[in-house]
Design a protein around this motif. Structure first.
Motif, short mmCIF file in Angstrom:
data_model
loop_
_atom_site.label_atom_id
_atom_site.label_comp_id
_atom_site.label_asym_id
_atom_site.label_seq_id
_atom_site.Cartn_x
_atom_site.Cartn_y
_atom_site.Cartn_z
N VAL A 151 -0.03 -4.43 3.16
CA VAL A 151 -0.50 -3.04 3.14
C VAL A 151 -1.31 -2.73 4.40
O VAL A 151 -1.13 -1.68 5.04
CB VAL A 151 -1.32 -2.75 1.86
CG1 VAL A 151 -2.02 -1.41 1.94
CG2 VAL A 151 -0.42 -2.82 0.62
N LEU A 152 -2.20 -3.65 4.78
CA LEU A 152 -2.99 -3.44 6.00
C LEU A 152 -2.10 -3.41 7.25
O LEU A 152 -2.36 -2.62 8.17
CB LEU A 152 -4.05 -4.53 6.13
CG LEU A 152 -5.24 -4.43 5.20
CD1 LEU A 152 -6.20 -5.60 5.44
CD2 LEU A 152 -5.98 -3.11 5.37
N TYR A 153 -1.10 -4.25 7.30
CA TYR A 153 -0.16 -4.21 8.43
C TYR A 153 0.52 -2.84 8.51
O TYR A 153 0.67 -2.27 9.60
CB TYR A 153 0.93 -5.29 8.30
CG TYR A 153 0.61 -6.60 8.96
CD1 TYR A 153 0.39 -6.69 10.33
CD2 TYR A 153 0.55 -7.77 8.23
CE1 TYR A 153 0.11 -7.89 10.94
CE2 TYR A 153 0.27 -8.99 8.83
CZ TYR A 153 0.06 -9.04 10.19
OH TYR A 153 -0.21 -10.23 10.79
N THR A 154 0.93 -2.31 7.39
CA THR A 154 1.59 -1.00 7.36
C THR A 154 0.66 0.08 7.90
O THR A 154 1.05 0.88 8.77
CB THR A 154 2.04 -0.65 5.93
OG1 THR A 154 2.91 -1.68 5.46
CG2 THR A 154 2.75 0.68 5.89
N ILE A 155 -0.56 0.11 7.41
CA ILE A 155 -1.54 1.10 7.87
C ILE A 155 -1.79 0.93 9.37
O ILE A 155 -1.82 1.92 10.13
CB ILE A 155 -2.86 0.97 7.08
CG1 ILE A 155 -2.62 1.37 5.63
CG2 ILE A 155 -3.98 1.79 7.71
CD1 ILE A 155 -3.77 1.02 4.69
N ARG A 156 -1.96 -0.31 9.80
CA ARG A 156 -2.23 -0.58 11.21
C ARG A 156 -1.10 -0.11 12.10
O ARG A 156 -1.33 0.49 13.15
CB ARG A 156 -2.45 -2.08 11.39
CG ARG A 156 -2.82 -2.44 12.79
CD ARG A 156 -3.01 -3.95 12.92
NE ARG A 156 -3.03 -4.27 14.31
CZ ARG A 156 -1.95 -4.45 15.05
NH1 ARG A 156 -0.76 -4.35 14.51
NH2 ARG A 156 -2.05 -4.74 16.32
N TRP A 157 0.15 -0.34 11.72
CA TRP A 157 1.27 0.08 12.54
C TRP A 157 1.40 1.59 12.60
O TRP A 157 1.76 2.15 13.64
CB TRP A 157 2.57 -0.55 12.04
CG TRP A 157 2.73 -1.94 12.56
CD1 TRP A 157 2.52 -3.10 11.89
CD2 TRP A 157 3.10 -2.32 13.89
NE1 TRP A 157 2.73 -4.17 12.71
CE2 TRP A 157 3.09 -3.72 13.94
CE3 TRP A 157 3.43 -1.61 15.03
CZ2 TRP A 157 3.41 -4.43 15.10
CZ3 TRP A 157 3.75 -2.32 16.18
CH2 TRP A 157 3.73 -3.71 16.21
N ILE A 158 1.10 2.27 11.51
CA ILE A 158 1.13 3.74 11.53
C ILE A 158 0.09 4.28 12.49
O ILE A 158 0.37 5.15 13.32
CB ILE A 158 0.94 4.31 10.10
CG1 ILE A 158 2.18 3.99 9.25
CG2 ILE A 158 0.66 5.80 10.14
CD1 ILE A 158 2.00 4.27 7.77
N VAL A 159 -1.12 3.74 12.43
CA VAL A 159 -2.18 4.19 13.34
C VAL A 159 -1.85 3.80 14.77
O VAL A 159 -2.03 4.60 15.70
CB VAL A 159 -3.55 3.61 12.90
CG1 VAL A 159 -4.64 3.94 13.91
CG2 VAL A 159 -3.93 4.14 11.52
N ASN A 179 -5.60 -9.18 9.26
CA ASN A 179 -4.28 -9.22 8.61
C ASN A 179 -3.66 -10.60 8.70
O ASN A 179 -3.20 -11.16 7.70
CB ASN A 179 -3.32 -8.23 9.27
CG ASN A 179 -3.63 -6.80 8.97
OD1 ASN A 179 -4.41 -6.50 8.09
ND2 ASN A 179 -3.02 -5.93 9.72
#
Length: 185
Positions: A151-159, A179
Protein backbone atom coordinates in the motif's frame (compact mmCIF):
# COMPACT_ATOMS: atom_id res chain seq x y z
CA UNK A 1 22.91 -17.31 10.70
CA UNK A 2 20.91 -15.01 12.98
CA UNK A 3 19.73 -17.96 15.09
CA UNK A 4 23.23 -19.45 15.28
CA UNK A 5 24.65 -16.13 16.47
CA UNK A 6 21.72 -15.42 18.85
CA UNK A 7 20.90 -12.10 17.22
CA UNK A 8 17.92 -10.48 15.56
CA UNK A 9 17.67 -11.10 11.82
CA UNK A 10 17.22 -7.37 11.22
CA UNK A 11 20.72 -6.59 12.45
CA UNK A 12 22.29 -8.56 9.59
CA UNK A 13 20.81 -6.55 6.68
CA UNK A 14 21.04 -3.38 8.81
CA UNK A 15 24.84 -3.35 8.53
CA UNK A 16 24.62 -3.88 4.78
CA UNK A 17 22.22 -0.95 4.58
CA UNK A 18 24.49 1.29 6.63
CA UNK A 19 27.42 0.47 4.34
CA UNK A 20 25.29 1.10 1.25
CA UNK A 21 24.01 4.41 2.68
CA UNK A 22 27.49 5.74 3.40
CA UNK A 23 28.80 4.53 0.05
CA UNK A 24 25.91 6.23 -1.76
CA UNK A 25 26.60 9.51 -0.02
CA UNK A 26 30.32 9.41 -0.76
CA UNK A 27 29.80 8.25 -4.36
CA UNK A 28 27.33 11.06 -4.98
CA UNK A 29 29.86 13.61 -3.79
CA UNK A 30 32.66 12.05 -5.86
CA UNK A 31 30.56 11.85 -9.01
CA UNK A 32 29.31 15.42 -8.65
CA UNK A 33 32.98 16.49 -8.86
CA UNK A 34 33.01 15.27 -12.49
CA UNK A 35 35.63 12.62 -11.89
CA UNK A 36 37.55 11.89 -15.09
CA UNK A 37 38.55 8.32 -14.34
CA UNK A 38 35.42 6.61 -13.07
CA UNK A 39 36.99 3.20 -13.54
CA UNK A 40 39.16 3.85 -10.45
CA UNK A 41 36.01 4.01 -8.32
CA UNK A 42 34.71 0.76 -9.81
CA UNK A 43 38.11 -0.90 -9.43
CA UNK A 44 38.30 0.11 -5.76
CA UNK A 45 34.85 -1.34 -4.98
CA UNK A 46 35.51 -4.50 -6.98
CA UNK A 47 38.75 -5.12 -5.05
CA UNK A 48 37.01 -4.43 -1.72
CA UNK A 49 34.22 -6.87 -2.61
CA UNK A 50 36.74 -9.53 -3.64
CA UNK A 51 38.61 -9.19 -0.34
CA UNK A 52 35.38 -9.53 1.64
CA UNK A 53 34.36 -12.59 -0.41
CA UNK A 54 37.67 -14.31 0.31
CA UNK A 55 36.87 -14.34 4.03
CA UNK A 56 33.18 -15.30 3.75
CA UNK A 57 32.21 -18.77 4.97
CA UNK A 58 29.19 -20.82 3.95
CA UNK A 59 26.49 -21.86 6.41
CA UNK A 60 26.62 -25.62 6.95
CA UNK A 61 23.32 -26.17 8.80
CA UNK A 62 21.40 -27.86 5.91
CA UNK A 63 21.56 -31.64 6.25
CA UNK A 64 19.42 -32.82 3.31
CA UNK A 65 19.79 -31.50 -0.24
CA UNK A 66 16.86 -30.05 -2.16
CA UNK A 67 15.56 -32.34 -4.90
CA UNK A 68 13.40 -31.82 -7.99
CA UNK A 69 10.52 -33.53 -6.17
CA UNK A 70 10.68 -30.79 -3.51
CA UNK A 71 10.46 -28.16 -6.25
CA UNK A 72 7.42 -29.87 -7.82
CA UNK A 73 5.67 -29.88 -4.44
CA UNK A 74 6.23 -26.12 -4.18
CA UNK A 75 4.81 -25.44 -7.65
CA UNK A 76 1.62 -27.33 -6.75
CA UNK A 77 0.99 -25.06 -3.74
CA UNK A 78 -1.48 -22.43 -5.05
CA UNK A 79 -1.23 -20.24 -1.94
CA UNK A 80 2.51 -20.06 -2.33
CA UNK A 81 2.22 -19.21 -6.03
CA UNK A 82 -0.27 -16.42 -5.25
CA UNK A 83 2.04 -15.08 -2.57
CA UNK A 84 5.01 -15.15 -4.97
CA UNK A 85 2.97 -13.32 -7.61
CA UNK A 86 2.26 -10.49 -5.16
CA UNK A 87 5.95 -10.42 -4.21
CA UNK A 88 6.92 -10.15 -7.88
CA UNK A 89 4.70 -7.07 -8.36
CA UNK A 90 6.11 -5.35 -5.27
CA UNK A 91 9.67 -6.27 -6.25
CA UNK A 92 9.23 -4.85 -9.75
CA UNK A 93 8.11 -1.53 -8.26
CA UNK A 94 11.06 -1.53 -5.90
CA UNK A 95 13.64 -2.35 -8.56
CA UNK A 96 12.13 0.23 -10.91
CA UNK A 97 13.06 2.84 -8.33
CA UNK A 98 16.58 1.43 -8.11
CA UNK A 99 17.06 1.48 -11.87
CA UNK A 100 15.47 4.80 -12.77
CA UNK A 101 15.91 7.03 -9.71
CA UNK A 102 19.07 8.68 -11.02
CA UNK A 103 17.50 9.31 -14.43
CA UNK A 104 14.41 10.84 -12.84
CA UNK A 105 16.46 13.09 -10.55
CA UNK A 106 18.53 14.41 -13.46
CA UNK A 107 15.41 14.78 -15.65
CA UNK A 108 13.91 17.03 -12.96
CA UNK A 109 17.13 19.11 -12.86
CA UNK A 110 19.01 17.46 -9.99
CA UNK A 111 22.67 16.51 -9.98
CA UNK A 112 24.75 13.51 -8.87
CA UNK A 113 25.10 14.87 -5.34
CA UNK A 114 21.31 14.87 -4.96
CA UNK A 115 21.22 11.28 -6.21
CA UNK A 116 23.75 10.31 -3.53
CA UNK A 117 21.63 12.03 -0.86
CA UNK A 118 18.48 10.33 -2.15
CA UNK A 119 20.08 6.90 -1.83
CA UNK A 120 21.55 7.78 1.57
CA UNK A 121 18.14 8.80 2.93
CA UNK A 122 16.41 5.69 1.56
CA UNK A 123 18.97 3.25 2.87
CA UNK A 124 19.33 5.01 6.24
CA UNK A 125 15.55 4.68 6.74
CA UNK A 126 15.80 1.04 5.69
CA UNK A 127 18.61 0.46 8.23
CA UNK A 128 16.45 2.02 10.96
CA UNK A 129 13.62 -0.39 10.14
CA UNK A 130 16.05 -3.33 10.27
CA UNK A 131 17.56 -2.14 13.56
CA UNK A 132 14.20 -1.78 15.31
CA UNK A 133 12.49 -4.87 13.91
CA UNK A 134 12.80 -6.77 17.18
CA UNK A 135 10.58 -4.21 18.91
CA UNK A 136 7.54 -4.63 16.67
CA UNK A 137 7.98 -7.52 14.26
CA UNK A 138 6.78 -10.27 16.63
CA UNK A 139 3.51 -8.43 17.29
CA UNK A 140 2.13 -8.79 13.75
CA UNK A 141 1.93 -11.48 11.10
CA UNK A 142 4.53 -11.10 8.30
CA UNK A 143 1.77 -10.76 5.69
CA UNK A 144 0.63 -7.62 7.50
CA UNK A 145 3.97 -6.00 6.72
CA UNK A 146 3.90 -7.10 3.08
CA UNK A 147 0.38 -5.70 2.60
CA UNK A 148 1.26 -2.45 4.39
CA UNK A 149 4.43 -2.15 2.33
CA UNK A 150 2.48 -2.73 -0.91
CA UNK A 151 0.00 0.00 0.00
CA UNK A 152 2.82 2.42 0.86
CA UNK A 153 4.59 1.62 -2.42
CA UNK A 154 1.38 2.44 -4.30
CA UNK A 155 0.96 5.78 -2.52
CA UNK A 156 4.63 6.60 -3.01
CA UNK A 157 4.53 5.92 -6.76
CA UNK A 158 1.42 8.06 -7.22
CA UNK A 159 3.06 10.98 -5.41
CA UNK A 160 6.40 10.40 -7.18
CA UNK A 161 4.71 10.65 -10.57
CA UNK A 162 3.22 14.04 -9.76
CA UNK A 163 6.22 15.95 -8.35
CA UNK A 164 8.13 18.58 -10.26
CA UNK A 165 11.15 19.28 -8.05
CA UNK A 166 14.10 16.92 -7.56
CA UNK A 167 14.38 17.89 -3.89
CA UNK A 168 10.90 16.44 -3.26
CA UNK A 169 12.34 13.05 -4.16
CA UNK A 170 14.41 13.14 -0.96
CA UNK A 171 11.30 13.00 1.24
CA UNK A 172 9.87 10.18 -0.85
CA UNK A 173 13.12 8.24 -0.60
CA UNK A 174 12.62 8.12 3.18
CA UNK A 175 9.30 6.38 2.53
CA UNK A 176 11.04 4.11 0.01
CA UNK A 177 13.46 2.95 2.71
CA UNK A 178 10.64 2.20 5.13
CA UNK A 179 8.76 0.33 2.38
CA UNK A 180 11.69 -1.87 1.53
CA UNK A 181 12.58 -2.53 5.16
CA UNK A 182 9.05 -3.72 5.92
CA UNK A 183 8.88 -5.75 2.72
CA UNK A 184 12.25 -7.41 3.22
CA UNK A 185 11.65 -8.39 6.83
Amino acid sequence: VAVQNHTSFGFIPMWGSIGFALTSLVAGQILSGKIDHLYFVFLFYACAALIVCLFTVDVKSVKTPVTIIDAIKLVKNRNLLGFLLVIVFISIAHRTNDNYLSLYVTELGGNESLIGWAWFIAVAAEAAVFATNGLWFRRFHPLTFIIFSGVLYTIRWIVLGSISSPSMILALQFLHGINFGLFYL
